[in-house]
Design an enzyme around this catalytic site. Structure first.
Site, PDB file in Angstrom:
ATOM      1  N   ASP A  53       0.826  -1.212   0.000  1.00 17.72           N
ATOM      2  CA  ASP A  53       0.000   0.000   0.000  1.00 17.72           C
ATOM      3  C   ASP A  53       0.860   1.263   0.000  1.00 17.72           C
ATOM      4  O   ASP A  53       0.438   2.321   0.476  1.00 17.72           O
ATOM      5  CB  ASP A  53      -0.979   0.002   1.179  1.00 17.72           C
ATOM      6  CG  ASP A  53      -0.266  -0.164   2.505  1.00 17.72           C
ATOM      7  OD1 ASP A  53       0.959  -0.401   2.497  1.00 17.72           O
ATOM      8  OD2 ASP A  53      -0.938  -0.059   3.545  1.00 17.72           O
ATOM      9  N   HIS A 262      24.524   8.553 -17.919  1.00 12.76           N
ATOM     10  CA  HIS A 262      23.367   8.565 -17.014  1.00 12.76           C
ATOM     11  C   HIS A 262      23.673   7.857 -15.694  1.00 12.76           C
ATOM     12  O   HIS A 262      22.808   7.207 -15.104  1.00 12.76           O
ATOM     13  CB  HIS A 262      22.152   7.936 -17.692  1.00 12.76           C
ATOM     14  CG  HIS A 262      21.516   8.840 -18.694  1.00 12.76           C
ATOM     15  ND1 HIS A 262      20.534   8.431 -19.566  1.00 12.76           N
ATOM     16  CD2 HIS A 262      21.720  10.156 -18.963  1.00 12.76           C
ATOM     17  CE1 HIS A 262      20.178   9.451 -20.332  1.00 12.76           C
ATOM     18  NE2 HIS A 262      20.874  10.515 -19.986  1.00 12.76           N
ATOM     19  N   ASP A 279      25.428  16.369 -12.051  1.00  7.82           N
ATOM     20  CA  ASP A 279      24.347  16.861 -12.921  1.00  7.82           C
ATOM     21  C   ASP A 279      23.084  16.738 -12.096  1.00  7.82           C
ATOM     22  O   ASP A 279      22.566  15.632 -11.899  1.00  7.82           O
ATOM     23  CB  ASP A 279      24.280  16.019 -14.194  1.00  7.82           C
ATOM     24  CG  ASP A 279      23.205  16.502 -15.176  1.00  7.82           C
ATOM     25  OD1 ASP A 279      22.348  17.316 -14.767  1.00  7.82           O
ATOM     26  OD2 ASP A 279      23.232  16.057 -16.335  1.00  7.82           O
ATOM     27  N   ASP A 290      18.358  22.389 -14.377  1.00  3.53           N
ATOM     28  CA  ASP A 290      19.229  21.314 -14.892  1.00  3.53           C
ATOM     29  C   ASP A 290      20.644  21.874 -15.009  1.00  3.53           C
ATOM     30  O   ASP A 290      20.947  22.605 -15.952  1.00  3.53           O
ATOM     31  CB  ASP A 290      18.677  20.873 -16.254  1.00  3.53           C
ATOM     32  CG  ASP A 290      19.407  19.680 -16.843  1.00  3.53           C
ATOM     33  OD1 ASP A 290      20.260  19.101 -16.152  1.00  3.53           O
ATOM     34  OD2 ASP A 290      19.103  19.328 -17.994  1.00  3.53           O
ATOM     35  N   HIS A 373      26.751  13.225 -27.179  1.00  5.08           N
ATOM     36  CA  HIS A 373      25.359  13.654 -26.959  1.00  5.08           C
ATOM     37  C   HIS A 373      25.151  15.049 -27.524  1.00  5.08           C
ATOM     38  O   HIS A 373      26.098  15.712 -27.959  1.00  5.08           O
ATOM     39  CB  HIS A 373      24.983  13.578 -25.479  1.00  5.08           C
ATOM     40  CG  HIS A 373      25.818  14.427 -24.553  1.00  5.08           C
ATOM     41  ND1 HIS A 373      25.667  15.796 -24.457  1.00  5.08           N
ATOM     42  CD2 HIS A 373      26.802  14.089 -23.670  1.00  5.08           C
ATOM     43  CE1 HIS A 373      26.507  16.258 -23.546  1.00  5.08           C
ATOM     44  NE2 HIS A 373      27.223  15.254 -23.064  1.00  5.08           N
ATOM     45  N   HIS A 377      18.646  20.986 -24.795  1.00  4.04           N
ATOM     46  CA  HIS A 377      17.252  20.576 -24.985  1.00  4.04           C
ATOM     47  C   HIS A 377      16.369  21.651 -24.380  1.00  4.04           C
ATOM     48  O   HIS A 377      16.825  22.480 -23.569  1.00  4.04           O
ATOM     49  CB  HIS A 377      17.000  19.219 -24.317  1.00  4.04           C
ATOM     50  CG  HIS A 377      17.490  19.141 -22.892  1.00  4.04           C
ATOM     51  ND1 HIS A 377      16.774  19.646 -21.825  1.00  4.04           N
ATOM     52  CD2 HIS A 377      18.651  18.663 -22.356  1.00  4.04           C
ATOM     53  CE1 HIS A 377      17.462  19.443 -20.715  1.00  4.04           C
ATOM     54  NE2 HIS A 377      18.611  18.862 -20.996  1.00  4.04           N
ATOM     55  N   HIS A 384      13.427  17.469 -19.855  1.00  2.66           N
ATOM     56  CA  HIS A 384      13.485  17.450 -21.316  1.00  2.66           C
ATOM     57  C   HIS A 384      12.090  17.885 -21.744  1.00  2.66           C
ATOM     58  O   HIS A 384      11.177  17.065 -21.880  1.00  2.66           O
ATOM     59  CB  HIS A 384      13.834  16.057 -21.853  1.00  2.66           C
ATOM     60  CG  HIS A 384      15.246  15.660 -21.523  1.00  2.66           C
ATOM     61  ND1 HIS A 384      15.790  14.451 -21.840  1.00  2.66           N
ATOM     62  CD2 HIS A 384      16.251  16.346 -20.907  1.00  2.66           C
ATOM     63  CE1 HIS A 384      17.051  14.389 -21.435  1.00  2.66           C
ATOM     64  NE2 HIS A 384      17.342  15.535 -20.848  1.00  2.66           N
ATOM     65  N   GLU A 424      24.990  22.309 -22.771  1.00  2.00           N
ATOM     66  CA  GLU A 424      25.676  21.297 -21.966  1.00  2.00           C
ATOM     67  C   GLU A 424      26.708  20.474 -22.731  1.00  2.00           C
ATOM     68  O   GLU A 424      26.579  19.260 -22.847  1.00  2.00           O
ATOM     69  CB  GLU A 424      24.659  20.370 -21.314  1.00  2.00           C
ATOM     70  CG  GLU A 424      23.586  19.810 -22.237  1.00  2.00           C
ATOM     71  CD  GLU A 424      22.616  18.882 -21.487  1.00  2.00           C
ATOM     72  OE1 GLU A 424      23.085  17.898 -20.909  1.00  2.00           O
ATOM     73  OE2 GLU A 424      21.412  19.162 -21.490  1.00  2.00           O
ATOM     74  N   TYR A 428      34.306  13.203 -22.671  1.00  2.00           N
ATOM     75  CA  TYR A 428      34.373  11.989 -21.846  1.00  2.00           C
ATOM     76  C   TYR A 428      35.434  11.076 -22.450  1.00  2.00           C
ATOM     77  O   TYR A 428      35.297  10.658 -23.608  1.00  2.00           O
ATOM     78  CB  TYR A 428      33.007  11.286 -21.837  1.00  2.00           C
ATOM     79  CG  TYR A 428      31.869  12.265 -21.592  1.00  2.00           C
ATOM     80  CD1 TYR A 428      31.478  12.617 -20.302  1.00  2.00           C
ATOM     81  CD2 TYR A 428      31.235  12.892 -22.672  1.00  2.00           C
ATOM     82  CE1 TYR A 428      30.472  13.541 -20.091  1.00  2.00           C
ATOM     83  CE2 TYR A 428      30.224  13.826 -22.465  1.00  2.00           C
ATOM     84  CZ  TYR A 428      29.845  14.149 -21.174  1.00  2.00           C
ATOM     85  OH  TYR A 428      28.857  15.071 -20.968  1.00  2.00           O
ATOM     86  N   ARG A 445      31.444  17.704 -17.985  1.00  2.00           N
ATOM     87  CA  ARG A 445      30.299  18.354 -18.639  1.00  2.00           C
ATOM     88  C   ARG A 445      30.035  19.648 -17.876  1.00  2.00           C
ATOM     89  O   ARG A 445      30.189  19.692 -16.644  1.00  2.00           O
ATOM     90  CB  ARG A 445      29.049  17.457 -18.637  1.00  2.00           C
ATOM     91  CG  ARG A 445      27.850  18.115 -19.284  1.00  2.00           C
ATOM     92  CD  ARG A 445      26.709  17.145 -19.643  1.00  2.00           C
ATOM     93  NE  ARG A 445      26.118  16.454 -18.510  1.00  2.00           N
ATOM     94  CZ  ARG A 445      26.358  15.206 -18.158  1.00  2.00           C
ATOM     95  NH1 ARG A 445      27.207  14.469 -18.856  1.00  2.00           N
ATOM     96  NH2 ARG A 445      25.771  14.658 -17.105  1.00  2.00           N
ATOM     97  N   GLU A 447      26.939  22.477 -17.708  1.00  2.00           N
ATOM     98  CA  GLU A 447      25.566  22.693 -18.184  1.00  2.00           C
ATOM     99  C   GLU A 447      24.934  23.870 -17.456  1.00  2.00           C
ATOM    100  O   GLU A 447      24.954  23.934 -16.222  1.00  2.00           O
ATOM    101  CB  GLU A 447      24.730  21.432 -17.931  1.00  2.00           C
ATOM    102  CG  GLU A 447      23.263  21.598 -18.300  1.00  2.00           C
ATOM    103  CD  GLU A 447      22.472  20.291 -18.209  1.00  2.00           C
ATOM    104  OE1 GLU A 447      22.856  19.414 -17.408  1.00  2.00           O
ATOM    105  OE2 GLU A 447      21.481  20.167 -18.943  1.00  2.00           O
TER     106      GLU A 447
END
Ligand code: GLY
Ligand code: MN
Ligand code: MN
Length: 480
Positions: A53, A262, A279, A290, A373, A377, A384, A424, A428, A445, A447
């Site tokens: 629950d 990620h 991040d 972000d 990448h 965005h 996003h 961003e 890497y 990175r 951003e």
């Protein structure tokens, strides 16, 4: 909106006024009329069970909340092209309210939310056919809410069964997503104020994390800090400033983990000499921020880290310079890629003897070994955020797809004041033959969140330092 006794203690503060939501509904009704009429149906997000629950923390649907300011689950908005609006929501229920919190209830909804009418959501399947009858089209977001299309079909079937009585069922089903996305893409003043506030809280959290690491390594230079300890500093700062939650799972990546795009904050030890990539951004009253920063654990960049860091920062500067009204959204990416590609050649990450000059590196997309990448965005209620990236009204032309191919597609859309994008870029470096060892396992990175203004863009997340020397100074100053 003043709504004492909101559904969750400590829930949204309704910092947007009721007339903001009414105005959005009026503009959506106008968009429906301009698109040939029809009635719009927008459910909120379902509550999701975690186990037994226990539910996951409830998060409303972004578009539903954009139009209503209402954050209870099990609610629907129906908007007619005339502007008449009906909210379906949970009836008051003192027994359940003891457990789950106060419900607004349909009786109080029109005064609290400015909707024309409200009724008990338990009557959904009998009320919806009545509301849809006589309209030529029914609009709803396609591909967002599981089973919604089936529900709409059911209501249409109910209506068609009444056709001999002269009842007209909508003959068309249309996707409401693009209309909502176009509205949400251009932020109003009240939305920008909230986004500035959210970005400021997040910037403070990043600065806190830097100071925390600086202090820890000053006290114990040979020690370490776990990623989850740093994540806790971020969460502390978000919540103590009233943000409801992170806008997405926080990435806190020690050393080589930064090369996993990620990576979620785990329990790896961060040690002196390594970089930490964070991040993370909070969600405040339904709006995301972000931010990414990469900083040295012990407050001092190594020469190799600093070389790559300055390239990434220069790439972000180039992306920011390309972010202005009339520019295409994709120009920021092209600008960043050119700086990164040149930096990869200058440092020897890419060997010009095998990959050629910067133009060849861009054309072949060889830079993707270290930058795989996009550069930004849309940002808004969702991290996003919704919004078309292409200018669909323009003729398709041959364009780079970022993977080394030319493809036929419409150009990227032009930026307008009030749009918000992230910038961003990153580098890497995974260990690989031919890659200089001094750069191995460095992931960087940077951003920031950029509001497009009348003349360029404003970086609203710069409450945390970004220049390498300023980061080092902040970490030296240290105590929190
Ligand atoms: N934090 C997700 C992103 O940067 O896109
Ligand atoms: Mn982002
Ligand atoms: Mn991010």
């Amino acid at each position: 909106m003043a709504r004492p006794g909101a559904s969750r203690a400590g829930g949204p503060r309704y910092s947007e006024a009721m007339n903001v939501f009414s105005d959005r509904r009026a503009r959506l009704a106008q968009a429906l009329r301009a698109a040939g009429g029809g009635i719009a149906v927008i459910p909120t997000a379902p509550a999701r069970q975690r186990n037994s629950d226990n539910d996951h923390p409830y998060r409303h649907d972004s578009s539903f909340h954009y139009l209503t300011g209402f954050d209870e689950p099990n609610a629907w908005l129906v908007l007619a092209p005339s502007g008449e609006s009906t909210l379906l929501c949970r009836e008051k229920d003192p027994a359940h309210e003891i457990w789950d919190g106060v419900r607004l209830g349909p009786a109080a909804a029109p005064a609290a939310l400015g909707v024309s009418d409200a009724c008990d959501v338990a009557t959904l399947d009998s009320v919806m056919p009545e509301l849809l009858a006589g309209h030529g089209a029914v609009w709803f977001p396609f591909g967002v809410h599981a089973a919604l299309a089936t529900q709409v079909d059911g209501w249409l079937a109910t209506l068609r069964a009444r056709s001999r009585r002269g009842v007209q069922a909508p003959a068309n089903q249309r996707d409401l997503g693009p209309l909502l996305a176009e509205m949400r893409l251009r932020k109003g003043a009240e939305e920008l104020a909230l986004m500035r506030h959210a970005a400021g809280i997040s910037a403070g959290a990043h600065a806190r994390a830097m100071r925390f690491c600086g202090a820890r390594f000053r006290a114990a230079p040979q020690g370490s800090v776990r990623e989850y300890e740093i994540e806790a500093e971020l969460l502390h700062e978000f919540r103590r400033h009233g943000a409801q939650s992170p806008a997405y799972p926080s990435i806190v990546a020690a050393g080589a983990n930064a090369c996993i795009l990620h990576y979620a904050a785990g329990n790896t030890e961060l040690r002196a000499g390594e970089l930490c990539l964070i991040d993370a951004g909070c969600e405040l009253d339904g709006y995301a921020s972000d931010i990414t920063r990469s900083f040295p654990a012990d407050g001092r960049f190594t020469p190799a880290q600093r070389e790559l860091y300055d390239i990434v920062l220069a790439a972000q500067d180039a992306a920011a310079a390309a972010t202005r009204p009339g520019a295409r959204q994709r120009e920021a990416h092209h600008a960043a890629v050119r700086v990164l590609a040149q930096g990869m050649l200058d440092t020897g990450l890419l060997d010009s003897k095998s990959v050629g000059n910067v133009d060849a590196v861009i054309e072949s997309a060889a830079y993707r070994q270290f930058y795989m990448h996009g550069t930004g965005h849309w940002l808004g209620r969702d991290v996003h955020d919704v919004g078309e990236y292409l200018s669909l009204g323009e003729a398709p032309t041959d364009q780079p797809d970022g993977l080394g191919n030319q493809v036929l597609m419409p150009p990227s859309r032009q930026l307008e004041p009030g749009m918000v994008v992230t910038l961003e870029p990153g580098i890497y470096v995974r260990p690989a033959p031919g890659v200089p060892e001094r750069y191995w396992n460095i992931g960087i990175r940077i951003e920031d969140d950029a509001v497009v203004t009348e003349t360029g863009c404003e970086l609203i997340s710069r409450g945390v330092p970004v220049a390498a020397t300023e980061i080092e100074r902040l970490m030296r100053e240290g105590s929190r």
